[in-house]
Scaffold this motif. Structure first.
Motif, mmCIF file in Angstrom:
data_model
loop_
_atom_site.group_PDB
_atom_site.id
_atom_site.type_symbol
_atom_site.label_atom_id
_atom_site.label_comp_id
_atom_site.label_asym_id
_atom_site.label_seq_id
_atom_site.Cartn_x
_atom_site.Cartn_y
_atom_site.Cartn_z
ATOM 1 N N LYS A 103 55.287 57.751 29.296
ATOM 2 C CA LYS A 103 55.967 58.743 30.135
ATOM 3 C C LYS A 103 55.089 59.143 31.331
ATOM 4 C CE LYS A 103 58.213 63.240 29.682
ATOM 5 N NZ LYS A 103 57.250 64.317 29.848
ATOM 6 N N GLU A 104 53.769 59.185 31.122
ATOM 7 C CA GLU A 104 52.873 59.725 32.157
ATOM 8 C C GLU A 104 52.263 58.657 33.070
ATOM 9 O OE1 GLU A 104 52.912 62.749 32.622
ATOM 10 O OE2 GLU A 104 53.504 63.659 30.721
ATOM 11 N N CYS A 105 52.333 57.389 32.683
ATOM 12 C CA CYS A 105 51.620 56.335 33.431
ATOM 13 C C CYS A 105 52.577 55.358 34.092
ATOM 14 C CB CYS A 105 50.713 55.548 32.487
ATOM 15 S SG CYS A 105 49.425 56.548 31.735
ATOM 16 N N LYS A 106 52.237 54.957 35.299
ATOM 17 C CA LYS A 106 53.077 54.002 36.035
ATOM 18 C C LYS A 106 52.216 52.856 36.570
ATOM 19 C CE LYS A 106 56.729 56.742 35.839
ATOM 20 N NZ LYS A 106 56.351 57.237 34.521
ATOM 21 N N THR A 107 52.821 51.685 36.656
ATOM 22 C CA THR A 107 52.131 50.557 37.289
ATOM 23 C C THR A 107 52.016 50.826 38.779
ATOM 24 O OG1 THR A 107 53.001 49.012 35.671
ATOM 25 C CG2 THR A 107 52.303 48.076 37.760
ATOM 26 N N LYS A 108 50.882 50.444 39.368
ATOM 27 C CA LYS A 108 50.743 50.620 40.815
ATOM 28 C C LYS A 108 50.241 49.315 41.428
ATOM 29 C CE LYS A 108 46.020 52.376 40.774
ATOM 30 N NZ LYS A 108 45.089 53.405 41.172
ATOM 31 N N ARG A 109 50.426 49.184 42.721
ATOM 32 C CA ARG A 109 49.979 47.991 43.431
ATOM 33 C C ARG A 109 48.761 48.349 44.266
ATOM 34 N NH1 ARG A 109 55.439 47.304 42.783
ATOM 35 N NH2 ARG A 109 56.142 45.165 42.522
ATOM 36 N N VAL A 110 47.726 47.542 44.153
ATOM 37 C CA VAL A 110 46.554 47.744 45.013
ATOM 38 C C VAL A 110 46.229 46.434 45.705
ATOM 39 C CG1 VAL A 110 45.574 49.551 43.524
ATOM 40 C CG2 VAL A 110 44.863 47.197 43.217
ATOM 41 N N ASN A 111 45.488 46.542 46.810
ATOM 42 C CA ASN A 111 45.133 45.365 47.584
ATOM 43 C C ASN A 111 43.689 44.973 47.276
ATOM 44 O OD1 ASN A 111 44.060 43.937 50.063
ATOM 45 N ND2 ASN A 111 46.264 43.982 50.449
ATOM 46 N N LEU A 124 41.112 42.097 48.524
ATOM 47 C CA LEU A 124 40.817 40.978 49.428
ATOM 48 C C LEU A 124 42.099 40.322 49.944
ATOM 49 C CD1 LEU A 124 37.876 39.350 47.396
ATOM 50 C CD2 LEU A 124 37.700 40.947 49.313
ATOM 51 N N GLY A 125 43.042 41.164 50.414
ATOM 52 C CA GLY A 125 44.272 40.654 51.019
ATOM 53 C C GLY A 125 45.338 40.240 50.022
ATOM 54 N N GLU A 126 45.029 40.305 48.729
ATOM 55 C CA GLU A 126 46.022 39.933 47.711
ATOM 56 C C GLU A 126 46.486 41.170 46.954
ATOM 57 O OE1 GLU A 126 45.842 36.640 45.355
ATOM 58 O OE2 GLU A 126 44.970 35.314 46.870
ATOM 59 N N GLU A 127 47.784 41.201 46.665
ATOM 60 C CA GLU A 127 48.312 42.346 45.929
ATOM 61 C C GLU A 127 48.060 42.177 44.427
ATOM 62 O OE1 GLU A 127 52.648 43.284 45.019
ATOM 63 O OE2 GLU A 127 52.258 44.541 46.773
ATOM 64 N N VAL A 128 47.537 43.238 43.824
ATOM 65 C CA VAL A 128 47.279 43.233 42.377
ATOM 66 C C VAL A 128 48.098 44.352 41.756
ATOM 67 C CG1 VAL A 128 45.513 43.579 40.605
ATOM 68 C CG2 VAL A 128 44.926 42.356 42.706
ATOM 69 N N ARG A 129 48.792 44.047 40.675
ATOM 70 C CA ARG A 129 49.558 45.082 39.967
ATOM 71 C C ARG A 129 48.698 45.626 38.834
ATOM 72 N NH1 ARG A 129 54.056 43.860 37.316
ATOM 73 N NH2 ARG A 129 55.237 45.706 37.852
ATOM 74 N N VAL A 130 48.345 46.881 38.924
ATOM 75 C CA VAL A 130 47.474 47.493 37.918
ATOM 76 C C VAL A 130 48.322 48.345 36.981
ATOM 77 C CG1 VAL A 130 45.425 48.887 37.512
ATOM 78 C CG2 VAL A 130 45.651 47.609 39.656
ATOM 79 N N GLY A 131 48.249 48.027 35.719
ATOM 80 C CA GLY A 131 49.006 48.800 34.738
ATOM 81 C C GLY A 131 48.473 50.222 34.651
ATOM 82 N N GLY A 132 49.373 51.193 34.527
ATOM 83 C CA GLY A 132 48.935 52.573 34.354
ATOM 84 C C GLY A 132 48.151 52.750 33.072
ATOM 85 N N ALA A 133 48.494 51.929 32.065
ATOM 86 C CA ALA A 133 47.791 51.993 30.787
ATOM 87 C C ALA A 133 47.828 50.624 30.116
ATOM 88 C CB ALA A 133 48.444 53.028 29.872
#
Ligand code: 2BA
Length: 94
Positions: free
Chosen positions: A62-70, A72-81
């Motif tokens: 409920k409290e955590c969301k996946t976010k996208r970070v950059n 070295l020019g590539e998008e990485v999807r970081v899991g909230g948990a």
């Protein structure tokens, strides 16, 4: 008994911890660092009875969301948990 090890992104950690405590779930916070991004996250140790397992996961979800970070020019999807669940043979509190 289960040992839940949850790697939580720092921006969500206070809400997750508060929600767990409000539900009488005991928790230990460890400062940690992701090996890939080398940025800070927090690892929670949660020892709990199996009957509370789904509740703990629901609270974290409920409290955590996946976010996208950059990186070295590539998008990485970081899991909230990222959650690991281990069978615990024994728990001793002294
Ligand atoms: P980091 O290791 O900094 O990884 C951040 C994100 O970078 C990962 O998100 C993943 O999307 C990406 N990533 C990681 N290693 C990669 C690689 N070799 N190549 C390409 N992309 C890669 P998440 O998978 O959601 O992981 C978030 C954090 O959770 C990780 O931070 C790490 O601290 C922990 N974690 C994730 N999986 C783990 C595992 N199997 N064992 C231990 N810790 C884990």
């Amino acid at each position: 008994m289960k040992l839940i090890i949850a790697v939580i992104q720092d921006e969500f950690i206070n809400k997750v911890t508060r929600a767990l405590m409000e539900n009488d779930i005991r928790v230990t916070r460890l400062s940690s660092t992701g090996g890939f991004l080398k940025s800070g996250n927090t690892t929670l140790f949660i020892g709990t009875h199996e009957i509370h397992l789904d509740k703990v996961i629901d609270i974290i979800r409920k409290e955590c969301k996946t976010k996208r970070v950059n990186k070295l020019g590539e998008e990485v999807r970081v899991g909230g948990a990222n959650i690991f669940i281990i069978n615990m043979d024994k728990y001793v509190r002294i």
